[in-house]
Scaffold this active site. Sequence first.
Site, mmCIF file in Angstrom:
data_model
loop_
_atom_site.group_PDB
_atom_site.id
_atom_site.type_symbol
_atom_site.label_atom_id
_atom_site.label_comp_id
_atom_site.label_asym_id
_atom_site.label_seq_id
_atom_site.Cartn_x
_atom_site.Cartn_y
_atom_site.Cartn_z
ATOM 1 N N ASP A 251 0.742 -1.054 0.198
ATOM 2 C CA ASP A 251 0.482 0.089 -0.167
ATOM 3 C C ASP A 251 0.902 1.553 -0.290
ATOM 4 O O ASP A 251 2.075 1.120 0.150
ATOM 5 C CB ASP A 251 -0.966 0.000 1.174
ATOM 6 C CG ASP A 251 -1.684 -1.189 1.187
ATOM 7 O OD1 ASP A 251 -2.391 -1.934 -0.282
ATOM 8 O OD2 ASP A 251 -2.602 -1.176 1.989
ATOM 9 N N TYR A 315 6.078 -9.018 7.575
ATOM 10 C CA TYR A 315 5.813 -8.078 8.070
ATOM 11 C C TYR A 315 6.132 -8.059 9.466
ATOM 12 O O TYR A 315 6.005 -8.209 10.255
ATOM 13 C CB TYR A 315 4.237 -8.226 7.620
ATOM 14 C CG TYR A 315 3.516 -8.430 6.518
ATOM 15 C CD1 TYR A 315 3.474 -7.024 5.788
ATOM 16 C CD2 TYR A 315 2.850 -9.495 6.081
ATOM 17 C CE1 TYR A 315 2.739 -7.289 4.188
ATOM 18 C CE2 TYR A 315 3.115 -9.369 5.072
ATOM 19 C CZ TYR A 315 2.574 -8.662 3.820
ATOM 20 O OH TYR A 315 2.045 -8.921 2.571
ATOM 21 N N TYR A 387 -3.636 -10.255 3.651
ATOM 22 C CA TYR A 387 -4.422 -8.713 3.797
ATOM 23 C C TYR A 387 -3.548 -8.594 5.029
ATOM 24 O O TYR A 387 -4.808 -8.299 5.871
ATOM 25 C CB TYR A 387 -6.160 -8.144 2.897
ATOM 26 C CG TYR A 387 -5.831 -7.705 2.425
ATOM 27 C CD1 TYR A 387 -5.512 -6.004 1.312
ATOM 28 C CD2 TYR A 387 -6.398 -9.007 1.257
ATOM 29 C CE1 TYR A 387 -5.709 -6.539 0.261
ATOM 30 C CE2 TYR A 387 -6.664 -8.869 0.158
ATOM 31 C CZ TYR A 387 -6.562 -7.425 -0.423
ATOM 32 O OH TYR A 387 -6.960 -7.356 -2.234
#
Length: 434
Positions: A251, A315, A387
């Site tokens: 993003d 992440y 996500y």
Amino acid sequence: MMYEILKKYPLCDRCFGRLFAKLLHATNIERGRALKIYKLLEIEKKINKGEADENDYELLKAILRSGCNKTRLNMEIKKESCPWCRGIFEKDKIERLLNKAINLLKEYDFNTFLIGTHLPEDIKELEEEIKTEYMESIKQEFGREFGKLLAIRLNKQPDKENPDIVVHINPYTEEIYLQVNPLFIKGRYRKLVRGISQTIWLCGKCKGKGCEICNYTGKKYPSSVEEIIAKPIMEATKGKDEKFHGAGREDVDVRMLGDGRPFIIEIKEPKIRNIDLKKIEEEINKDGRVEVLNLSFAKRKDVIAYKNTPHKKTYRALVECSEKVSEEDLKKLERELENRIIKQRTPKRVLHRRADLERIRKVYKVKTNKVDDNHFEMIIYCDGGLYIKELISGDDGRTKPSVSSILNKPCICKELDVLKVHDNETGDINGRNE
């Protein structure tokens, strides 16, 4: 019989030999001339013995019309032009085509080429009519022979698989045009700041034309990873356009850290191919917002691999919770998410551009670190395509389970970074390859 075709079409030695190209290891001219001479010898022998019939005389005249006048018999037969090649192999014509091709190619820096031969429809129809099991198309022979001559003139190499340039020629009309194939450069990029998109994002209102909303830039965001990387490459290659291919995307507000995300940039119609990638790498990295690593030349097939191969990711997420979070809560979160299947419907925030589907992904490992009563850090090792923001918030129940549902406390993702894209290898919770 193989010779009957000569009664209808006075094929020259080259074209007659091409009918049997796969039978004898010789040039088409040598093969065609040898076959005709053999038949002439046979017919002349029969004539001398008085054994020749009407068919023999018809075939004799057909061979002589095709230009093979090797008989001792006193026969005056006018040579006819070959209806198949129509003289496209004549020296003067080949020379004109060579000069024309070289003139078109002189503004390009390239290493390899391929000849693409185009035939008129009536020649294609003729080939279909006279086709034999062992025939070679005139398209193949012209491309091969012209390619040899062009390679010598240019000191370049033909390449059937991945030519830099394809020289398209219709030798009958002498039309020539170039197909300049793209140049592919691969590497990895690190996005060091938030607020820039991966690729150019057009303004939703004007679709790139420019309006008040986008300050007449035509873009939703002023800059992108694509533009920062492409600018010096386009200047060096003098390409007409470019296309960016990433192994996934992050993003706008997400950083890409670690050793970066694999990418390929495709330069369309480059005039210059032999560029200094190390120098370009240094030029890109001066920007400060994006860094590139390990630039090298790639091939078209690499794009497919980048697009179609799923990569696990690691992440780092900074999570904010509306209620206090204890160490026990975080230990529970680590236990509950280890090797956990996640069912995730398309997030509401991207429903306007993505189909509403349920995705099944897996979280393999989670490590947490408490920052304060309402904030903690998560290191998440999981499947690509998960996500993460919705894994944390739950997205009003569209992601199950979620950090919010496990803790029974509303949580949101305040910051997100990609630490590792595990391409071609598995990885561990620290973002390292195993």
